[in-house]
Design a protein around this motif. Structure first.
Motif, mmCIF file in Angstrom:
data_model
loop_
_atom_site.group_PDB
_atom_site.id
_atom_site.type_symbol
_atom_site.label_atom_id
_atom_site.label_comp_id
_atom_site.label_asym_id
_atom_site.label_seq_id
_atom_site.Cartn_x
_atom_site.Cartn_y
_atom_site.Cartn_z
ATOM 1 N N ALA A 79 0.899 -1.084 -0.060
ATOM 2 C CA ALA A 79 0.253 0.036 0.087
ATOM 3 C C ALA A 79 0.749 1.353 0.082
ATOM 4 N N GLU A 80 2.096 1.290 0.592
ATOM 5 C CA GLU A 80 2.894 2.299 0.903
ATOM 6 C C GLU A 80 3.599 2.636 -0.656
ATOM 7 N N GLN A 81 3.813 1.619 -1.314
ATOM 8 C CA GLN A 81 4.757 2.067 -2.544
ATOM 9 C C GLN A 81 3.375 2.546 -3.548
ATOM 10 N N ARG A 82 2.413 2.241 -3.248
ATOM 11 C CA ARG A 82 1.367 2.767 -4.413
ATOM 12 C C ARG A 82 1.067 4.650 -3.832
ATOM 13 N N VAL A 97 -1.961 17.305 -3.172
ATOM 14 C CA VAL A 97 -1.847 16.022 -2.468
ATOM 15 C C VAL A 97 -2.653 15.914 -1.354
ATOM 16 N N PRO A 98 -3.456 14.611 -1.364
ATOM 17 C CA PRO A 98 -4.121 14.509 -0.262
ATOM 18 C C PRO A 98 -3.408 14.465 1.158
ATOM 19 N N ALA A 99 -4.190 14.599 2.059
ATOM 20 C CA ALA A 99 -3.684 14.969 3.408
ATOM 21 C C ALA A 99 -3.194 13.862 4.323
ATOM 22 N N ASP A 100 -4.111 12.757 3.947
ATOM 23 C CA ASP A 100 -3.919 11.468 4.682
ATOM 24 C C ASP A 100 -3.693 10.269 3.890
ATOM 25 N N ALA A 101 -3.353 8.961 4.484
ATOM 26 C CA ALA A 101 -3.333 7.629 3.644
ATOM 27 C C ALA A 101 -4.706 7.326 3.197
ATOM 28 N N ALA A 102 -5.762 7.681 3.789
ATOM 29 C CA ALA A 102 -7.223 7.399 3.026
ATOM 30 C C ALA A 102 -7.474 8.150 1.925
#
Length: 241
Positions: A79-82, A97-102
């Motif tokens: 997931a992190e590589q994505r 850039v979105p603020a969080d992982a979600a």
């Protein structure tokens, strides 16, 4: 079959086992990943309002190569590589850039939907697999990738029923070119490595890795000066066309 090679007054005889199984890489071997990824990147660029699709495609491909390799080495999660791929490209084009992982995951899912729309097998893939099946050879896939996505690819492109087993690096816990990955493939195919031909596009991960495990290997190089395609497998495996 025995092959003799004369050396001075002596002849060395090397016994070569007949091919009983053929293993395949997935992306860029059976599955046209680059075509789907480029088409998906073009659509994603349009979605993001980027006018220069060619530059976006190149940046997306470079980020994919870098971050996927970091995942392959075990440095980051899948997931992190994505997420890292997405952040790199958004910053290149000055996009928010979105603020969080979600938020990153939701944005990447938009790209995945566009990528998935263009999933295709290479044109000769099904015919070659059918010829191997008629010759009663075992057929397997060994791929560095996530279990669910790689098996979904095979299903969507119509090849899932044309192979006997699928080994993903996530599922077996080891990545190509580690010889243990090829050992796992051979074991699940029910053959010893010397009875298996492995087919892939990557000189290191596929060809050298397979040979390090004692398999024969064939590189598929569609863009080489002297290109080939999957029909070369039939000759390499000794299958009549």
């Amino acid at each position: 079959m025995d092959h003799s090679r004369a050396t001075g007054a002596w002849a060395t005889v090397v016994a070569v086992s007949p091919v009983k199984a053929v293993g395949f890489d997935l992306d860029e071997t059976l599955f046209d990943h680059r075509g789907a990824a480029d088409a998906g990147a073009d659509a994603f660029a349009a979605h993001l309002g980027v006018d220069d699709a060619s530059a976006f495609r190149a940046a997306w491909s470079a980020a994919e190569e870098t971050e996927f390799e970091r995942w392959r080495r075990g440095e980051i999660s899948f997931a992190e590589q994505r997420r890292r791929r997405l952040v790199r490209v958004l910053r290149v084009f000055g996009l928010d850039v979105p603020a969080d992982a979600a938020g990153l995951d939701a944005m990447f899912d938009r790209y995945l939907a566009m990528y998935r729309t263009h999933w295709r097998a290479f044109p000769e893939a099904l015919e070659v697999l059918a010829a191997l099946r008629r010759a009663e050879l075992r057929i397997g896939v060994l791929t560095n990738g996530a279990e669910v996505q790689q098996k979904e690819k095979l299903s969507i492109i119509g090849l899932a029923d044309a192979v006997d087993i699928v080994c993903t690096s996530e599922g077996i816990g080891v990545q190509k070119p580690d010889a243990r990955a090829f050992d796992a493939l051979a074991e699940r195919l029910g053959v010893v490595p010397g009875e298996c031909l492995f087919v892939g596009d990557n000189p290191l991960h596929d060809v050298e890795g397979a040979r390090s495990a004692g398999m024969r290997a064939l590189r598929i190089a569609r863009d080489a000066p002297a290109p080939n395609d999957l029909t070369a497998v039939l000759d390499a495996a000794g299958v009549l066309r």
